[in-house]
Write an enzyme that holds these catalytic residues in place. Structure first.
Site, PDB file in Angstrom:
ATOM      1  N   HIS A  32       0.849  -1.184   0.000  1.00  0.00           N
ATOM      2  CA  HIS A  32       0.000   0.000   0.000  1.00  0.00           C
ATOM      3  C   HIS A  32       0.887   1.237   0.000  1.00  0.00           C
ATOM      4  O   HIS A  32       0.599   2.205  -0.671  1.00  0.00           O
ATOM      5  CB  HIS A  32      -0.941   0.019   1.201  1.00  0.00           C
ATOM      6  CG  HIS A  32      -1.907   1.164   1.169  1.00  0.00           C
ATOM      7  ND1 HIS A  32      -2.894   1.324   2.087  1.00  0.00           N
ATOM      8  CD2 HIS A  32      -2.033   2.209   0.328  1.00  0.00           C
ATOM      9  CE1 HIS A  32      -3.581   2.421   1.816  1.00  0.00           C
ATOM     10  NE2 HIS A  32      -3.073   2.984   0.750  1.00  0.00           N
ATOM     11  N   GLU A  85       1.170   7.910  -4.483  1.00  0.00           N
ATOM     12  CA  GLU A  85       1.950   7.525  -3.307  1.00  0.00           C
ATOM     13  C   GLU A  85       3.259   8.325  -3.245  1.00  0.00           C
ATOM     14  O   GLU A  85       3.699   8.728  -2.165  1.00  0.00           O
ATOM     15  CB  GLU A  85       2.233   6.022  -3.310  1.00  0.00           C
ATOM     16  CG  GLU A  85       1.017   5.177  -2.968  1.00  0.00           C
ATOM     17  CD  GLU A  85       0.503   5.397  -1.558  1.00  0.00           C
ATOM     18  OE1 GLU A  85       1.287   5.263  -0.597  1.00  0.00           O
ATOM     19  OE2 GLU A  85      -0.693   5.704  -1.399  1.00  0.00           O
ATOM     20  N   HIS A  89       3.696  10.628  -0.125  1.00  0.00           N
ATOM     21  CA  HIS A  89       4.638  10.097   0.859  1.00  0.00           C
ATOM     22  C   HIS A  89       6.100  10.123   0.394  1.00  0.00           C
ATOM     23  O   HIS A  89       6.984  10.427   1.177  1.00  0.00           O
ATOM     24  CB  HIS A  89       4.260   8.664   1.241  1.00  0.00           C
ATOM     25  CG  HIS A  89       2.859   8.532   1.726  1.00  0.00           C
ATOM     26  ND1 HIS A  89       2.423   9.079   2.908  1.00  0.00           N
ATOM     27  CD2 HIS A  89       1.782   7.922   1.175  1.00  0.00           C
ATOM     28  CE1 HIS A  89       1.134   8.806   3.073  1.00  0.00           C
ATOM     29  NE2 HIS A  89       0.718   8.116   2.041  1.00  0.00           N
TER      30      HIS A  89
END
Length: 182
Positions: A32, A85, A89
């Site tokens: 994830h 992502e 992040h």
């Protein structure tokens, strides 16, 4: 430190507000994300100022690996998922990892900490009626990774809502294992 999060696609999809991809009924834990965090405020930073996602920064070999380890299980748009992502992040990890390293490290961690295999080796496999306790699942992961994982679970939509059926002193209702974080 980083939080490495693997998800169980069937649990992701069963509770998703988006229609999940029917052609990818994956029965393996997938990535994830790799999320930078800190001890003083364990919620991860997000959307840091950093470089834009560039598909050219990922070699064809790495992209091929990521299609297995880090697929977009909800919409089947892997590139868009990876970009999201990275933007949320990865940009916060640029002091330690550039874009290629971020994705390569994630894939490498997935391969060396294969939650699907770890649980399978402990005879914990998807089953329509068999359930396991939190500690049943944590124990083999901790033994294999030398880290105590956090398990994130979701209510099973096949069961009645707890508030409607719960009696005092009744056993806790089963939940679906959704994510493993370490």
């Amino acid at each position: 430190y980083f939080q490495f999060v693997q998800q169980w696609p069937p649990a992701t999809c069963i509770r998703s507000t988006r229609p999940c991809s029917k052609h990818r009924p994956l029965q393996i834990f997938t990535i994830h994300g790799l999320w930078p965090s800190n001890y003083s405020k364990p919620t991860m930073p997000g959307n840091c100022v950093g470089s834009e996602f560039k598909m050219d920064n990922l070699s064809p070999k790495l992209r091929s690996k990521l299609k297995i380890s880090w697929p977009d299980v909800e919409r089947s748009n892997d590139t868009e998922f990876w970009e999201g992502e990275w933007t949320k992040h990865g940009t916060c990890s640029e002091q330690a990892l550039n874009q290629f390293q971020y994705f390569q490290r994630s894939d490498s961690m997935w391969r060396s900490h294969n939650i699907t295999e770890i649980l399978k080796n402990a005879s914990i496999v998807p089953h329509p009626t068999q359930t396991w306790s939190y500690s049943d699942i944590v124990s083999p992961i901790k033994k294999a990774t030398k880290r105590t994982p956090l398990l994130r679970c979701k209510p099973d939509p096949a069961l009645p809502k707890k508030s409607q059926r719960a009696q005092p002193n009744s056993p806790p209702q089963s939940q679906l294992l959704h994510e493993v974080v370490f």
